[in-house]
Design a protein around this motif. Structure first.
Motif, mmCIF file in Angstrom:
data_model
loop_
_atom_site.group_PDB
_atom_site.id
_atom_site.type_symbol
_atom_site.label_atom_id
_atom_site.label_comp_id
_atom_site.label_asym_id
_atom_site.label_seq_id
_atom_site.Cartn_x
_atom_site.Cartn_y
_atom_site.Cartn_z
ATOM 1 N N PRO A 1 0.719 -0.966 0.280
ATOM 2 C CA PRO A 1 0.227 0.276 -0.311
ATOM 3 C C PRO A 1 0.416 1.384 0.048
ATOM 4 N N GLU A 2 0.455 2.551 -0.821
ATOM 5 C CA GLU A 2 0.828 3.634 -0.477
ATOM 6 C C GLU A 2 1.388 4.193 0.601
ATOM 7 N N PRO A 3 1.921 4.685 0.628
ATOM 8 C CA PRO A 3 1.769 5.830 2.326
ATOM 9 C C PRO A 3 1.307 7.102 1.648
ATOM 10 N N GLU A 4 1.708 7.834 2.614
ATOM 11 C CA GLU A 4 0.393 9.628 2.686
ATOM 12 C C GLU A 4 1.526 10.104 2.379
ATOM 13 N N HIS B 1 3.124 2.205 -9.211
ATOM 14 C CA HIS B 1 1.703 2.599 -8.620
ATOM 15 C C HIS B 1 1.421 3.051 -8.222
ATOM 16 N N ASP B 2 0.416 4.562 -8.513
ATOM 17 C CA ASP B 2 -0.130 5.498 -7.159
ATOM 18 C C ASP B 2 -2.276 5.447 -7.658
ATOM 19 N N ALA C 1 7.223 -9.357 -20.606
ATOM 20 C CA ALA C 1 8.680 -10.110 -19.615
ATOM 21 C C ALA C 1 8.608 -9.275 -18.506
ATOM 22 N N HIS C 2 8.061 -8.072 -18.630
ATOM 23 C CA HIS C 2 7.760 -7.289 -17.592
ATOM 24 C C HIS C 2 5.769 -7.388 -17.284
ATOM 25 N N LEU C 3 6.080 -7.770 -15.967
ATOM 26 C CA LEU C 3 4.765 -7.385 -14.999
ATOM 27 C C LEU C 3 5.117 -6.614 -13.588
ATOM 28 N N MET C 4 3.575 -6.400 -13.840
ATOM 29 C CA MET C 4 3.891 -5.035 -11.781
ATOM 30 C C MET C 4 2.966 -5.700 -11.494
ATOM 31 N N TYR C 5 2.040 -6.058 -10.154
ATOM 32 C CA TYR C 5 1.100 -6.225 -10.228
ATOM 33 C C TYR C 5 0.424 -5.113 -9.367
ATOM 34 N N LEU C 6 -1.211 -4.588 -10.243
ATOM 35 C CA LEU C 6 -1.872 -3.866 -9.859
ATOM 36 C C LEU C 6 -2.863 -3.642 -8.561
ATOM 37 N N GLY C 7 -3.118 -4.812 -8.768
ATOM 38 C CA GLY C 7 -4.500 -5.011 -7.594
ATOM 39 C C GLY C 7 -5.895 -5.945 -8.385
ATOM 40 N N ASP C 8 -6.295 -6.710 -7.492
ATOM 41 C CA ASP C 8 -7.490 -7.267 -7.894
ATOM 42 C C ASP C 8 -7.689 -8.041 -9.774
ATOM 43 N N GLY C 9 -6.211 -8.416 -8.942
ATOM 44 C CA GLY C 9 -6.026 -9.223 -10.266
ATOM 45 C C GLY C 9 -5.763 -9.182 -11.450
ATOM 46 N N ASN D 1 21.037 9.505 -18.085
ATOM 47 C CA ASN D 1 21.188 8.237 -19.536
ATOM 48 C C ASN D 1 20.271 7.075 -18.845
ATOM 49 N N PHE D 2 19.863 6.570 -17.821
ATOM 50 C CA PHE D 2 18.585 5.973 -17.659
ATOM 51 C C PHE D 2 17.702 6.064 -16.662
ATOM 52 N N VAL D 3 16.985 5.360 -16.228
ATOM 53 C CA VAL D 3 16.455 5.531 -15.235
ATOM 54 C C VAL D 3 16.246 4.264 -14.252
ATOM 55 N N ALA D 4 17.152 4.062 -13.138
ATOM 56 C CA ALA D 4 16.991 2.834 -12.120
ATOM 57 C C ALA D 4 15.800 2.748 -11.082
ATOM 58 N N GLY D 5 14.970 3.502 -11.062
ATOM 59 C CA GLY D 5 13.985 2.887 -10.042
ATOM 60 C C GLY D 5 13.073 4.550 -10.145
ATOM 61 N N PHE D 6 11.935 3.986 -9.948
ATOM 62 C CA PHE D 6 10.579 5.199 -9.929
ATOM 63 C C PHE D 6 9.943 5.287 -8.371
ATOM 64 N N PHE D 7 9.385 6.024 -7.419
ATOM 65 C CA PHE D 7 8.887 5.572 -6.207
ATOM 66 C C PHE D 7 8.103 6.829 -6.300
ATOM 67 N N LYS D 8 7.565 6.634 -5.015
ATOM 68 C CA LYS D 8 6.013 7.030 -3.830
ATOM 69 C C LYS D 8 6.212 6.540 -2.529
ATOM 70 N N LEU D 9 6.550 7.934 -1.696
ATOM 71 C CA LEU D 9 6.843 7.812 -0.475
ATOM 72 C C LEU D 9 6.298 8.545 0.225
#
Length: 405
Positions: free
Chosen positions: A32-35, A361-362, A299-307, A397-405
């Protein structure tokens, strides 16, 4: 633009070099995403130096949809090679090559970032996943070791609590076991792997899916689950072979893509299911990706929720894919329950970066960085209405990570 001959998995810096211009993306988590805070987004930007090496800058941003995103004079700086993943309110940077350490990155009350803990290992970790609110499980699975090592890590202090070693011979009798994905469900840890030649990185055995089952938390080896409907689970450096839904059911992705390291393809691509607590694949479930996409794979898969899961679909037939190219890709949403694939409009076809998907995912949106001819740009994708909006340009040059805290 780079030629396909530059993609060499046995030399990770070369893989990153060849990916530098057009291999970008972002990394998230199933938690779950933090505030929101004043600068809720964190982007890990990779910048190439004059020595051809890379330095990673993890930088907080309040807005990722306008202007440009730059690492100049800010953020957590880490030279070397790093893979990033978010679990809860902490980002974990996993070192590779000569820097086989793990550092946590968290946010202070003033919005700045700080490093938490610093653990070193004998070999670079294949992955870190959440076991419970207090514990992480980290995996060492190296072609240079005859042991599979499971480390439990305190989620608050980022310190190792225990280590258990099991023989690699439980998994393979020759060659080596390459990491495909890992999840914990009920009393079991599921470890997906594929057989790889450690010298050539060829894949000599692609006739079935293989997932090792270990008890949890004792990590006692139980069995190898196999299924001949598809080939192996996961691919080189992608770390997305297994995802888990809210019910504890685990879904296993098979593609055998040359674009993601396979030297041969002998079986169909698709998604299998492991019901929560089961030690065999569900014989009644099969999601035929090729049938749904007209012969394409993902090849790339990221779970979002609700199947539902966010996916990057490779638009080239496997017979036409350049090995190690990780592309060309289109963004889509796969409904694991309804067995549908829906493409997201407004996102240009693009190359991947040959490593863990860097996307966050947000709510109803997924944010990901997409390379174009004129630069790298953030795309905000509506995963319910399947549309996208172009955002800020990324100075990296490239992006290694994208997050939300």
């Amino acid at each position: 633009m780079f030629s396909k001959n530059q993609f060499k998995p046995w030399a990770m810096p070369a893989l990153i070099l060849s990916a530098a211009i057009f291999f970008t993306g972002c990394g998230g988590s199933d938690d779950p995403e933090p505030e929101e805070t004043e600068s809720p987004f964190v982007v890990s930007l990779a910048i190439q130096g004059s020595d051809n090496g890379f330095t990673y800058y993890s930088v907080p941003f309040s807005d990722v949809m306008t202007g440009s995103l730059s690492a100049v004079g800010q953020g957590i700086e880490q030279p070397g090679y790093y893979d990033f993943t978010q679990i809860g309110s902490t980002i974990y940077s996993i070192g590779g090559l000569d820097d086989v350490n793990v550092v946590g990155i968290s946010k202070n009350e003033d919005g700045s970032l700080e490093q938490v803990g610093d653990i070193s290992f004998v070999n670079s970790l294949s992955d870190i996943i959440k076991a419970d609110d207090n514990t992480l499980v980290a995996l060492e699975l190296s072609a240079t070791s005859d042991q599979v090592k499971f480390h439990t890590i305190d989620i608050n202090s980022v310190a190792v609590k225990s280590t258990v070693s099991r023989p690699v011979s439980d998994l393979v009798s020759e060659y080596s076991a390459a990491y495909g994905g890992m999840r914990i469900s009920g009393d079991y840890l599921y470890l997906a792997y594929y057989v790889s030649d450690p010298t050539t990185y060829n894949t000599p055995s692609t006739e079935q899916a293989e997932v090792a089952v270990y008890s949890y938390p004792a990590f006692e080896f139980q069995k190898i689950m196999t299924d001949s409907r598809v080939g192996p689970i996961g691919g080189f450096n992608v770390k997305a072979g297994l995802i888990k839904d809210e019910k504890g059911d685990v879904y296993a992705l098979s593609h055998s893509n040359p674009a993601n390291g396979y030297s041969q393809t002998t079986k169909s691509a698709g998604i299998l299911k492991i019901e929560s607590g089961a030690t065999a694949f569900d014989e009644e479930y099969f999601l035929d990706i090729e049938e749904l996409t007209g012969g394409k794979t993902t090849a790339h898969l990221m779970y979002l929720g609700d199947g539902k899961a966010f996916a990057e679909i490779n638009m080239a037939d496997r017979a036409d894919q350049a090995r190690w190219s990780d592309g060309p890709l289109r963004s889509a949403v796969i409904d694991l329950y309804a067995k549908t694939v829906t493409y997201i409009s407004g996102v240009p076809e693009h190359a991947g970066q040959g490593r863990r998907l860097a996307a966050v995912h947000d709510g109803d949106f997924v944010y990901m960085c997409v390379p174009e001819a004129t630069g790298i740009f953030v795309y905000k994708m509506d995963v319910k209405n399947f549309t996208a909006t172009k955002g800020a340009e990324v100075e990296a040059n490239f992006v290694a990570g994208f997050f939300k805290l």
